[in-house]
Design an enzyme around this catalytic site. Structure first.
Site, PDB file in Angstrom:
ATOM      1  N   CYS A 123       0.832  -1.213   0.000  1.00  0.00           N
ATOM      2  CA  CYS A 123       0.000   0.000   0.000  1.00  0.00           C
ATOM      3  C   CYS A 123       0.859   1.252   0.000  1.00  0.00           C
ATOM      4  O   CYS A 123       1.380   1.664   1.043  1.00  0.00           O
ATOM      5  CB  CYS A 123      -0.911  -0.022   1.226  1.00  0.00           C
ATOM      6  SG  CYS A 123      -1.941   1.443   1.352  1.00  0.00           S
ATOM      7  N   CYS A 176      -0.369   4.080   2.173  1.00  0.00           N
ATOM      8  CA  CYS A 176      -0.181   3.861   3.616  1.00  0.00           C
ATOM      9  C   CYS A 176       1.276   4.080   4.003  1.00  0.00           C
ATOM     10  O   CYS A 176       1.564   4.657   5.055  1.00  0.00           O
ATOM     11  CB  CYS A 176      -0.546   2.435   4.014  1.00  0.00           C
ATOM     12  SG  CYS A 176      -2.086   1.835   3.340  1.00  0.00           S
ATOM     13  N   ASP A 177       2.211   3.588   3.196  1.00  0.00           N
ATOM     14  CA  ASP A 177       3.611   3.490   3.637  1.00  0.00           C
ATOM     15  C   ASP A 177       4.587   4.354   2.843  1.00  0.00           C
ATOM     16  O   ASP A 177       5.762   4.428   3.206  1.00  0.00           O
ATOM     17  CB  ASP A 177       4.069   2.020   3.539  1.00  0.00           C
ATOM     18  CG  ASP A 177       3.221   1.114   4.421  1.00  0.00           C
ATOM     19  OD1 ASP A 177       2.792   1.583   5.488  1.00  0.00           O
ATOM     20  OD2 ASP A 177       2.982  -0.042   4.033  1.00  0.00           O
TER      21      ASP A 177
END
Ligand code: NAP
Length: 322
Positions: free
Chosen positions: A133, A136-137
């Site tokens: 992701c 997300c990261d």
């Protein structure tokens, strides 16, 4: 007893909820404890959902869908389904908190899960430089050198997004042609920070507590090389989430839930399926939403076909409905 339980809260689940709620069926949406809103919660700009010429952020779109469903009377529960009993006329849905919900119909819209390459290092270094992701990261990879695996729209989208943070983004693809749509390809090709690594498969991921590099196999000549990296994003597609219904619902050869023609009807009366979990091909937010509509309408027709008493019957007497 409820009339409709919807399992899943992506575009299919929430659109089914909007339709079912507007039909006064008071649906219960089991939205998941950690993944409420589905895959679009992890994307950035959604440019191809009709009605948003300037685009819309994925999480904003899902929040709006949830609000729209709740406005018409859908009840949303942030929990997971741990067990499903779909056989009888009354469907039983057990939640993570131990509650058992019962309904005459279930709409199964659990979407799909990120595909894994299938090498042991992948899980070992998950969260330590291996990610599925970018939104997300990506933030953790400022000024780093990273790679995205895959050749589809997801890989192009992730790679393009990651150039906001990383100095260099390799796209490692197992062939020399991309599967991604032309517009996504062109955007990636035009990005100076992205470099394509063709005809390579990731066979190893190196690093003890953090990704240090990958071992690549050339799919044409079989040679092996090592590439130094700070992070690896895997974007090689998704698999339908069907584990809850194995042994209960028929699946297709592609692993999706089998439905009757263009309907959402599964092999069990009163159980309907919608979205990515029935769709191995199109898998768009808008096709999932349309599929949710079909499921809600099918559930509504099914309920209308039941004897009047069934709708108000308590669970133990509802066995008479069959
Ligand atoms: P996809 O289209 O199925 O592409 C998966 C890619 O990963 C393919 O290039 C495939 O290679 C590669 N791959 C699969 N298994 C692999 C493995 N074990 N090792 C190495 N590579 C592997 O999946 P997706 O990109 O996630 O897209 C799924 C759907 O969502 C598509 O319909 C797409 O259009 C849609 N989507 C749309 C957008 C958008 O419009 N903004 C964004 C993301 C996704 P091969 O090409 O060799 O098979």
């Amino acid at each position: 007893m409820r009339q409709v339980i919807i399992i899943g809260s992506g575009p299919a689940g929430y659109t089914a909820a909007i339709y079912a709620a507007r039909a006064n069926l008071k649906p219960l949406v089991i939205a998941s404890s950690v993944e409420a809103g589905g895959e679009l919660m992890k994307t950035t700009e959604v440019e191809n959902f009709p009605g948003f010429p300037e685009g819309i952020q994925g999480p904003d779109l899902m929040t709006a869908m949830q609000e729209q469903a709740e406005k018409f009377g859908a009840e949303v529960v942030l929990d997971d389904v741990v067990e499903l009993d779909l056989k009888g006329p009354v469907k039983r849905v057990t939640l993570g908190n131990g509650d058992v919900e019962e309904a005459l119909t279930v709409i199964f819209a659990t979407g799909s899960a990120y595909r894994r390459i299938g090498i042991p290092d992948e899980d070992r270094l998950s969260g330590m430089g291996v990610s599925w992701c970018a939104t997300c990261d990506g933030f953790f990879f400022r000024q780093k050198t990273i790679a995205v695996v895959g050749g589809g729209d997801s890989a192009m989208e992730e790679a393009t997004f990651l150039t906001r943070f990383a100095d260099k983004v390799y796209v490692i693809h197992r062939r020399d042609k991309l599967r991604a749509s032309k517009i996504m390809q062109d955007r990636a090709f035009a990005n100076d920070k992205i470099e394509f690594v063709w005809n390579k498969e990731v066979r190893h991921i190196y690093g003890d507590t953090q990704v240090k590099g990958v071992g690549l196999l050339d799919t044409v000549d079989g040679t092996e090389t090592i590439m130094d990296l700070d992070g690896l994003f895997i974007a090689i597609g998704n698999d339908p989430r069907t584990h809850l219904v194995h042994g209960q619902l028929d699946l297709t050869a592609e692993g999706t839930i089998a439905v009757d023609g263009r309907s959402s009807r599964t092999n069990i009366p009163g159980v309907f399926a919608a979205g990515d979990v029935i769709d191995p091909h199109y898998r768009q937010a808008v096709t999932a939403a349309a599929s949710g509509t079909v499921a809600a309408l099918d559930a509504e027709h099914y309920l209308a076909s039941l004897p009047e008493t069934a709708l108000s019957a308590p669970a133990d007497t509802a066995a008479a409905i069959a």
